[in-house]
Scaffold this motif. Structure first.
Motif, PDB file in Angstrom:
ATOM      1  N   SER A   1      34.687  89.013  16.014  1.00 10.08           N
ATOM      2  CA  SER A   1      33.713  88.651  17.048  1.00 10.08           C
ATOM      3  C   SER A   1      32.695  87.646  16.523  1.00 10.08           C
ATOM      4  N   LYS A   2      32.297  87.811  15.249  1.00 12.15           N
ATOM      5  CA  LYS A   2      31.360  86.845  14.669  1.00 12.15           C
ATOM      6  C   LYS A   2      32.016  85.483  14.509  1.00 12.15           C
ATOM      7  N   ARG A   3      33.269  85.495  14.059  1.00 12.52           N
ATOM      8  CA  ARG A   3      33.973  84.206  13.917  1.00 12.52           C
ATOM      9  C   ARG A   3      34.108  83.516  15.268  1.00 12.52           C
ATOM     10  N   GLN A   4      34.424  84.294  16.263  1.00 15.26           N
ATOM     11  CA  GLN A   4      34.625  83.709  17.605  1.00 15.26           C
ATOM     12  C   GLN A   4      33.311  83.167  18.154  1.00 15.26           C
ATOM     13  N   ALA A   5      32.214  83.926  17.929  1.00 21.63           N
ATOM     14  CA  ALA A   5      30.912  83.461  18.417  1.00 21.63           C
ATOM     15  C   ALA A   5      30.486  82.190  17.695  1.00 21.63           C
ATOM     16  N   ALA A   6      30.756  82.182  16.371  1.00 24.88           N
ATOM     17  CA  ALA A   6      30.391  80.992  15.594  1.00 24.88           C
ATOM     18  C   ALA A   6      31.178  79.770  16.045  1.00 24.88           C
ATOM     19  N   LEU A   7      32.433  79.956  16.335  1.00 24.10           N
ATOM     20  CA  LEU A   7      33.270  78.826  16.796  1.00 24.10           C
ATOM     21  C   LEU A   7      32.804  78.331  18.160  1.00 24.10           C
ATOM     22  N   ASN A   8      32.427  79.225  19.039  1.00 25.77           N
ATOM     23  CA  ASN A   8      31.908  78.825  20.347  1.00 25.77           C
ATOM     24  C   ASN A   8      30.613  78.038  20.193  1.00 25.77           C
ATOM     25  N   GLU A   9      29.786  78.471  19.242  1.00 24.45           N
ATOM     26  CA  GLU A   9      28.534  77.753  18.980  1.00 24.45           C
ATOM     27  C   GLU A   9      28.827  76.364  18.430  1.00 24.45           C
ATOM     28  N   LEU A  10      29.827  76.285  17.541  1.00 26.85           N
ATOM     29  CA  LEU A  10      30.205  74.985  16.984  1.00 26.85           C
ATOM     30  C   LEU A  10      30.756  74.064  18.063  1.00 26.85           C
ATOM     31  N   LEU A  11      31.516  74.616  18.989  1.00 28.38           N
ATOM     32  CA  LEU A  11      32.072  73.817  20.087  1.00 28.38           C
ATOM     33  C   LEU A  11      30.953  73.201  20.911  1.00 28.38           C
ATOM     34  N   GLN A  12      29.925  73.999  21.195  1.00 26.83           N
ATOM     35  CA  GLN A  12      28.801  73.469  21.964  1.00 26.83           C
ATOM     36  C   GLN A  12      28.018  72.426  21.152  1.00 26.83           C
ATOM     37  N   SER A  13      27.972  72.648  19.847  1.00 25.76           N
ATOM     38  CA  SER A  13      27.234  71.725  18.987  1.00 25.76           C
ATOM     39  C   SER A  13      27.906  70.362  18.915  1.00 25.76           C
ATOM     40  N   VAL A  14      29.227  70.371  18.930  1.00 30.77           N
ATOM     41  CA  VAL A  14      29.964  69.091  18.871  1.00 30.77           C
ATOM     42  C   VAL A  14      29.651  68.243  20.086  1.00 30.77           C
ATOM     43  N   SER A  15      29.620  68.844  21.227  1.00 33.65           N
ATOM     44  CA  SER A  15      29.393  68.091  22.467  1.00 33.65           C
ATOM     45  C   SER A  15      27.966  67.548  22.556  1.00 33.65           C
TER      46      SER A  15
ATOM     47  N   ALA B   1      43.078  83.909  19.642  1.00 33.42           N
ATOM     48  CA  ALA B   1      41.871  83.347  20.260  1.00 33.42           C
ATOM     49  C   ALA B   1      41.132  82.444  19.281  1.00 33.42           C
ATOM     50  N   ILE B   2      41.105  82.827  18.004  1.00 28.74           N
ATOM     51  CA  ILE B   2      40.430  82.015  16.987  1.00 28.74           C
ATOM     52  C   ILE B   2      41.169  80.695  16.812  1.00 28.74           C
ATOM     53  N   ARG B   3      42.472  80.773  16.741  1.00 26.34           N
ATOM     54  CA  ARG B   3      43.268  79.541  16.577  1.00 26.34           C
ATOM     55  C   ARG B   3      43.071  78.606  17.769  1.00 26.34           C
ATOM     56  N   SER B   4      43.041  79.181  18.946  1.00 29.81           N
ATOM     57  CA  SER B   4      42.853  78.380  20.153  1.00 29.81           C
ATOM     58  C   SER B   4      41.487  77.702  20.161  1.00 29.81           C
ATOM     59  N   LEU B   5      40.421  78.440  19.714  1.00 23.52           N
ATOM     60  CA  LEU B   5      39.087  77.848  19.665  1.00 23.52           C
ATOM     61  C   LEU B   5      39.024  76.710  18.652  1.00 23.52           C
ATOM     62  N   ALA B   6      39.674  76.911  17.504  1.00 22.52           N
ATOM     63  CA  ALA B   6      39.698  75.848  16.490  1.00 22.52           C
ATOM     64  C   ALA B   6      40.343  74.593  17.037  1.00 22.52           C
ATOM     65  N   ILE B   7      41.454  74.761  17.773  1.00 21.71           N
ATOM     66  CA  ILE B   7      42.136  73.606  18.375  1.00 21.71           C
ATOM     67  C   ILE B   7      41.231  72.926  19.391  1.00 21.71           C
ATOM     68  N   SER B   8      40.501  73.724  20.172  1.00 18.51           N
ATOM     69  CA  SER B   8      39.598  73.148  21.181  1.00 18.51           C
ATOM     70  C   SER B   8      38.471  72.364  20.521  1.00 18.51           C
ATOM     71  N   ILE B   9      37.950  72.863  19.387  1.00 19.57           N
ATOM     72  CA  ILE B   9      36.869  72.157  18.678  1.00 19.57           C
ATOM     73  C   ILE B   9      37.364  70.826  18.137  1.00 19.57           C
ATOM     74  N   VAL B  10      38.560  70.843  17.547  1.00 17.65           N
ATOM     75  CA  VAL B  10      39.122  69.585  17.029  1.00 17.65           C
ATOM     76  C   VAL B  10      39.355  68.606  18.176  1.00 17.65           C
ATOM     77  N   ASN B  11      39.836  69.094  19.315  1.00 13.18           N
ATOM     78  CA  ASN B  11      40.023  68.217  20.484  1.00 13.18           C
ATOM     79  C   ASN B  11      38.700  67.607  20.921  1.00 13.18           C
ATOM     80  N   GLU B  12      37.618  68.403  20.849  1.00 12.67           N
ATOM     81  CA  GLU B  12      36.311  67.900  21.251  1.00 12.67           C
ATOM     82  C   GLU B  12      35.830  66.825  20.278  1.00 12.67           C
ATOM     83  N   PHE B  13      36.059  67.070  18.961  1.00 11.93           N
ATOM     84  CA  PHE B  13      35.737  66.027  17.968  1.00 11.93           C
ATOM     85  C   PHE B  13      36.506  64.745  18.289  1.00 11.93           C
TER      86      PHE B  13
END
Length: 826
Positions: free
Chosen positions: A26-40, A69-81
């Motif tokens: 849950s912490k990893r997932q929350a951190a990744l969601n925060e990173l996704l928002q930070s990229v944008s 879910a973690i793998r999917s979030l990582a892919i979404s973050i890279v797509n956003e980058f």
């Protein structure tokens, strides 16, 4: 940004990276969601780069996380980058692509989730699109990794993955000049996708394979395999798939390297779409094909310009009406003409065991003929055998299409060339229905000026026994189609040639005669209608029969052999007799033919011919005999019928005698004057026939006696005795005829053996016997009996009165006596 703010920001990112590595999901997932928002929220590439430098190792590691879910979030973050970067960053090539390869590009698929596989393939497409360039080949260093991913995922079980993979391939083809290096490795997995059950996958696979082939060098076998694999989809049930086949075909005709070497394989892809059932597909592909023709014209301008100067008219007068569209451009026609080697493939498919394949190949052949026009003449000798076989197909749709192709060939090809080939094959295979149908359609499509000069040659060939003597219903129908064409042409001529008229007459008579073999009267009806049209008037019909029927009868060969009633020769003779009857000119020919049948053929065949004679005699025309009816009939009866009337044992003999007696009776009905003179000479035969086992024979024999003139006295006595014996016949019809015959029976008083006393005694005996049958229970006999008694009363009043006096006095006879005396019966 102040130093304190920057320090706070770095501390936050360190905490964020630490949380991304935390064991708690849950912490990893929350951190990744925060990173996704930070990229944008990053505004510049420099900020994005700094953020990426701090987090990329953690992101790459998340690609292998055990939670989907973690793998999917990582892919979404890279797509956003990838989306936010204005410039290219080597991170995606150096880290993401190799990571992808390890996850989905190895022979053993590491990534288990189909959704993640699809996301990774989608991301691959975005990366390729981001790094495409016309100047520098940026993708060169990771080209093999990308190709490994694509090749592996073309065999993925997931249909959406196939489609994403195909999209990425199309992007990669334009993104890197190095695509050609391993392009051929994509052919095999792509051809497998052409058989996928989902039409969307088949469509994009065709499109992708078309793009891949443009980059294959020195691998001609791969290009051939691609074309061969796509070809079956031209009959796909989904319109989008068929449309894409045509589009790719046109694309290859314009862009494919060494395309001239593959024209004969590519052009069919386009031509088949020009015959598609959907108008939209036909119009779209036709537009593309016109551009192909324009390019081909430009590439061969020097050669084609000379042709253009003289090629400005349609090849035939009704060309536009025939094809329902404008004539193809010169470039398109020249392109197809250069591709005529495709005929070998088309002919092979025309002989395929599958009906849809045969039908498809014929539609393609129609388009080839349309575009090639006269140039196709050189290929006619190769196509004709297969086309003739298609015309003989069991499937009506195939036959119909084959006849359309033949008709178009007749329109566009050189008349003399195809006529020579088809006439040769007609002679070589005279009973082949397919060749006849094909020839018929070819002839129908030809110009009328050419056909006029060939009618006699064709009719002469068709009139031979090898061609015309065929009992097959389909063959006869095809023959009538051809005859109808020739008759219509013949009737338009101002001066009719005698040879041509003779052969056409013979074909018509033979075809109508043989139609008697079928229960279906459609052929006979068509033939008779055409026969009447050809003859024009009854007088001309009689003239033509007198001129040519001898040759028709003489063409019936081998009548001296044993034939059954189903034999073509027996049916032919029967039909000729039934249709044309008798005339003086060919009377002896019919007599000879019938005699051979009665001497050699089976009983059923003899019966059939005798029945034909009966029908012909009923339609006897005295005008056709030109005053020689008596002589001809006497010879015919003596030579043909009289031997058959002689008693022989056996059921077959009984049936033959019955039919011969019927024929004799028909003569009596149609030729009463001749019968009165001829029949008395047959008294011995008639006496024997009156006591025959078959009731029908006895009935016909008595009818013949009714038509006969005066008999010699001795013959008269025997006939009276036999006819009186028929008053007890088990058949009521025979009894009625016997009663009717007795008062009409005549004797020749000038005969040396004639005795008035004996004659009177016979009359008395006849009258007395008739009185005995007045109480016959059969209700129809009484009026006939009273009528016969009335005739005897009028003919022999004295003898009749004496016999009445001898009658007993009871109510029955008293009523009869009163009726006769009051002359109510006269």
């Amino acid at each position: 940004m102040s130093s304190s703010t920057e320090i706070e920001r770095n501390l936050e990112l360190e905490i964020l990276c630490k949380n991304i590595q935390c064991a708690d999901k849950s912490k990893r997932q929350a951190a990744l969601n925060e990173l996704l928002q930070s990229v944008s929220k990053q505004s510049t590439d420099e900020d994005l780069k700094n953020l990426l430098d701090l987090t990329y190792l953690h992101l790459v590691k998340c690609y292998t996380d055990k939670f989907e879910a973690i793998r999917s979030l990582a892919i979404s973050i890279v797509n956003e980058f990838l989306k936010c970067f204005q410039t290219r960053n080597e991170f995606f090539l150096d880290y993401i692509i190799p990571t992808m390869r390890r996850r989905i590009g190895l022979p053993e698929m590491v990534e288990e989730s189909e959704e993640i596989q699809l996301e990774l393939l989608t991301q691959l497409g975005h990366i390729v699109e981001k790094f495409q360039s016309n100047d520098t080949d940026t993708l060169m260093r990771i080209y093999n990794d990308i190709m490994d991913i694509l090749v592996r995922n073309l065999t993925n079980r997931y249909a959406n993955a196939h489609r994403e993979c195909c999209k990425a391939i199309q992007l990669l083809a334009t993104a890197t000049p190095s695509f050609y290096m391993r392009a051929e490795s994509l052919v095999d997995p792509l051809t497998e996708l052409l058989c996928h059950r989902q039409s969307a996958t088949r469509t994009i696979a065709v499109e992708t394979l078309g793009v891949v082939c443009l980059y294959i060098t020195n691998k001609n076998d791969k290009i051939v395999k691609s074309i061969v694999s796509i070809s079956p989809l031209l009959t796909d049930s989904v319109a989008a798939v068929r449309r894409m086949c045509g589009i790719i075909g046109c694309k290859w005709l314009i862009e494919l390297r060494d395309r001239y070497s593959f024209f004969e394989r590519i052009v069919p892809l386009v031509l088949c779409c020009l015959k598609d059932d959907l108008v939209d597909i036909r119009e779209e592909i036709n537009t593309h094909f016109i551009r192909c023709g324009e390019q081909f014209f430009d590439e061969n301008q020097q050669e084609l310009q000379r042709i253009e100067l003289i090629d400005h008219e349609y090849p035939c007068s009704n060309y536009v009406a025939l094809v329902t569209k404008t004539r193809p451009t010169l470039g398109c026609r020249a392109l197809v003409e250069k591709s005529l080697r495709m005929i070998n493939i088309i002919v092979k498919e025309m002989l395929d065991w599958k009906e849809p394949v045969r039908l498809h190949s014929l539609k393609l052949l129609w388009e080839v003929v349309l575009f090639a026009e006269k140039a196709f003449t050189c290929k006619f000798i190769e196509v004709f055998p297969a086309l003739a076989k298609a015309c003989q197909d069991d499937e009506n749709s195939v036959v119909k299409e084959a006849k359309r192709v033949a008709f178009l060939m007749g329109q566009l090809l050189n008349y003399n060339d195809w006529m020579e080939i088809t006439m040769r094959d007609l002679k070589k295979f005279p009973n082949c229905l397919g060749i006849l149908r094909c020839f018929n359609s070819l002839f129908a499509g030809a110009e009328i000026e050419h056909k006029r000069n060939s009618v006699e040659e064709i009719a002469k060939l068709i009139s031979t026994s090898e061609m015309c003597h065929n009992l097959n219903e389909g063959y006869q129908s095809a023959l009538l189609d051809l005859i109808e064409q020739m008759v219509n042409i013949h009737l338009t001529k101002i001066e009719n040639e005698s040879g041509e008229e003779k052969y056409l007459f013979e074909i018509l008579v033979k075809t109508i005669a043989l139609s008697n073999a079928h229960e279906n009267n459609e052929i006979a009806t068509r033939g008779l209608s055409l026969y009447e049209t050809f003859c024009k008037t009854p007088e001309n019909r009689v003239f033509l029969q007198g001129m040519h029927m001898t040759d028709v009868i003489n063409d019936i060969e081998d009548l001296d052999c044993e034939h059954s009633e189903r034999s073509e020769r027996i049916i032919m003779l029967f039909g000729c007799i039934k249709l044309c009857g008798f005339q003086k000119e060919y009377f002896s020919s019919i007599q000879t033919a019938v005699k051979l049948v009665l001497e050699n053929s089976t009983a059923n065949a003899q019966i059939k011919i005798l029945s034909g004679l009966s029908m012909a005699f009923l339609n006897w025309n005295h005008e056709n005999m030109q005053g020689s009816a008596m002589n001809l009939l006497s010879i015919f009866i003596e030579d043909i019928l009289e031997p058959v009337l002689i008693w022989k044992a056996g059921r077959n003999a009984e049936s033959i005698r019955a039919m011969a007696t019927q024929a004799l009776c028909s003569i009596g009905c149609s030729c009463p004057d001749e019968a009165r003179e001829i029949f008395p000479k047959l008294s011995k035969n008639l006496i024997s026939l009156i006591e025959d086992e078959l009731a029908v024979t006895r009935a016909y024999a008595i009818r013949c006696v009714l038509k006969a003139g005066p008999f010699l006295y001795e013959d008269y006595r025997h006939l009276v005795t036999e006819i009186l014996s028929r008053l007890d016949d088990p058949c009521a019809n025979v009894r009625c005829l016997a009663i009717e015959c007795l008062p009409q029976l005549e004797v020749n008083p000038s005969d040396d053996m004639f005795s008035e006393t004996g004659y009177s005694s016979l009359v008395e005996y006849i009258i007395s016997r008739l009185f005995l049958y007045l109480d016959d229970p059969y209700i129809k006999i009484r009026p006939i009996l009273l009528d016969s008694l009335a005739k005897l009363q009028k003919k022999h009043p004295v003898v009749f009165e004496n016999e009445i006096k001898k009658l007993p006095t009871n109510y029955l006879y008293n009523d009869i006596i009163e009726d006769l005396k009051s002359a109510r019966l006269e």
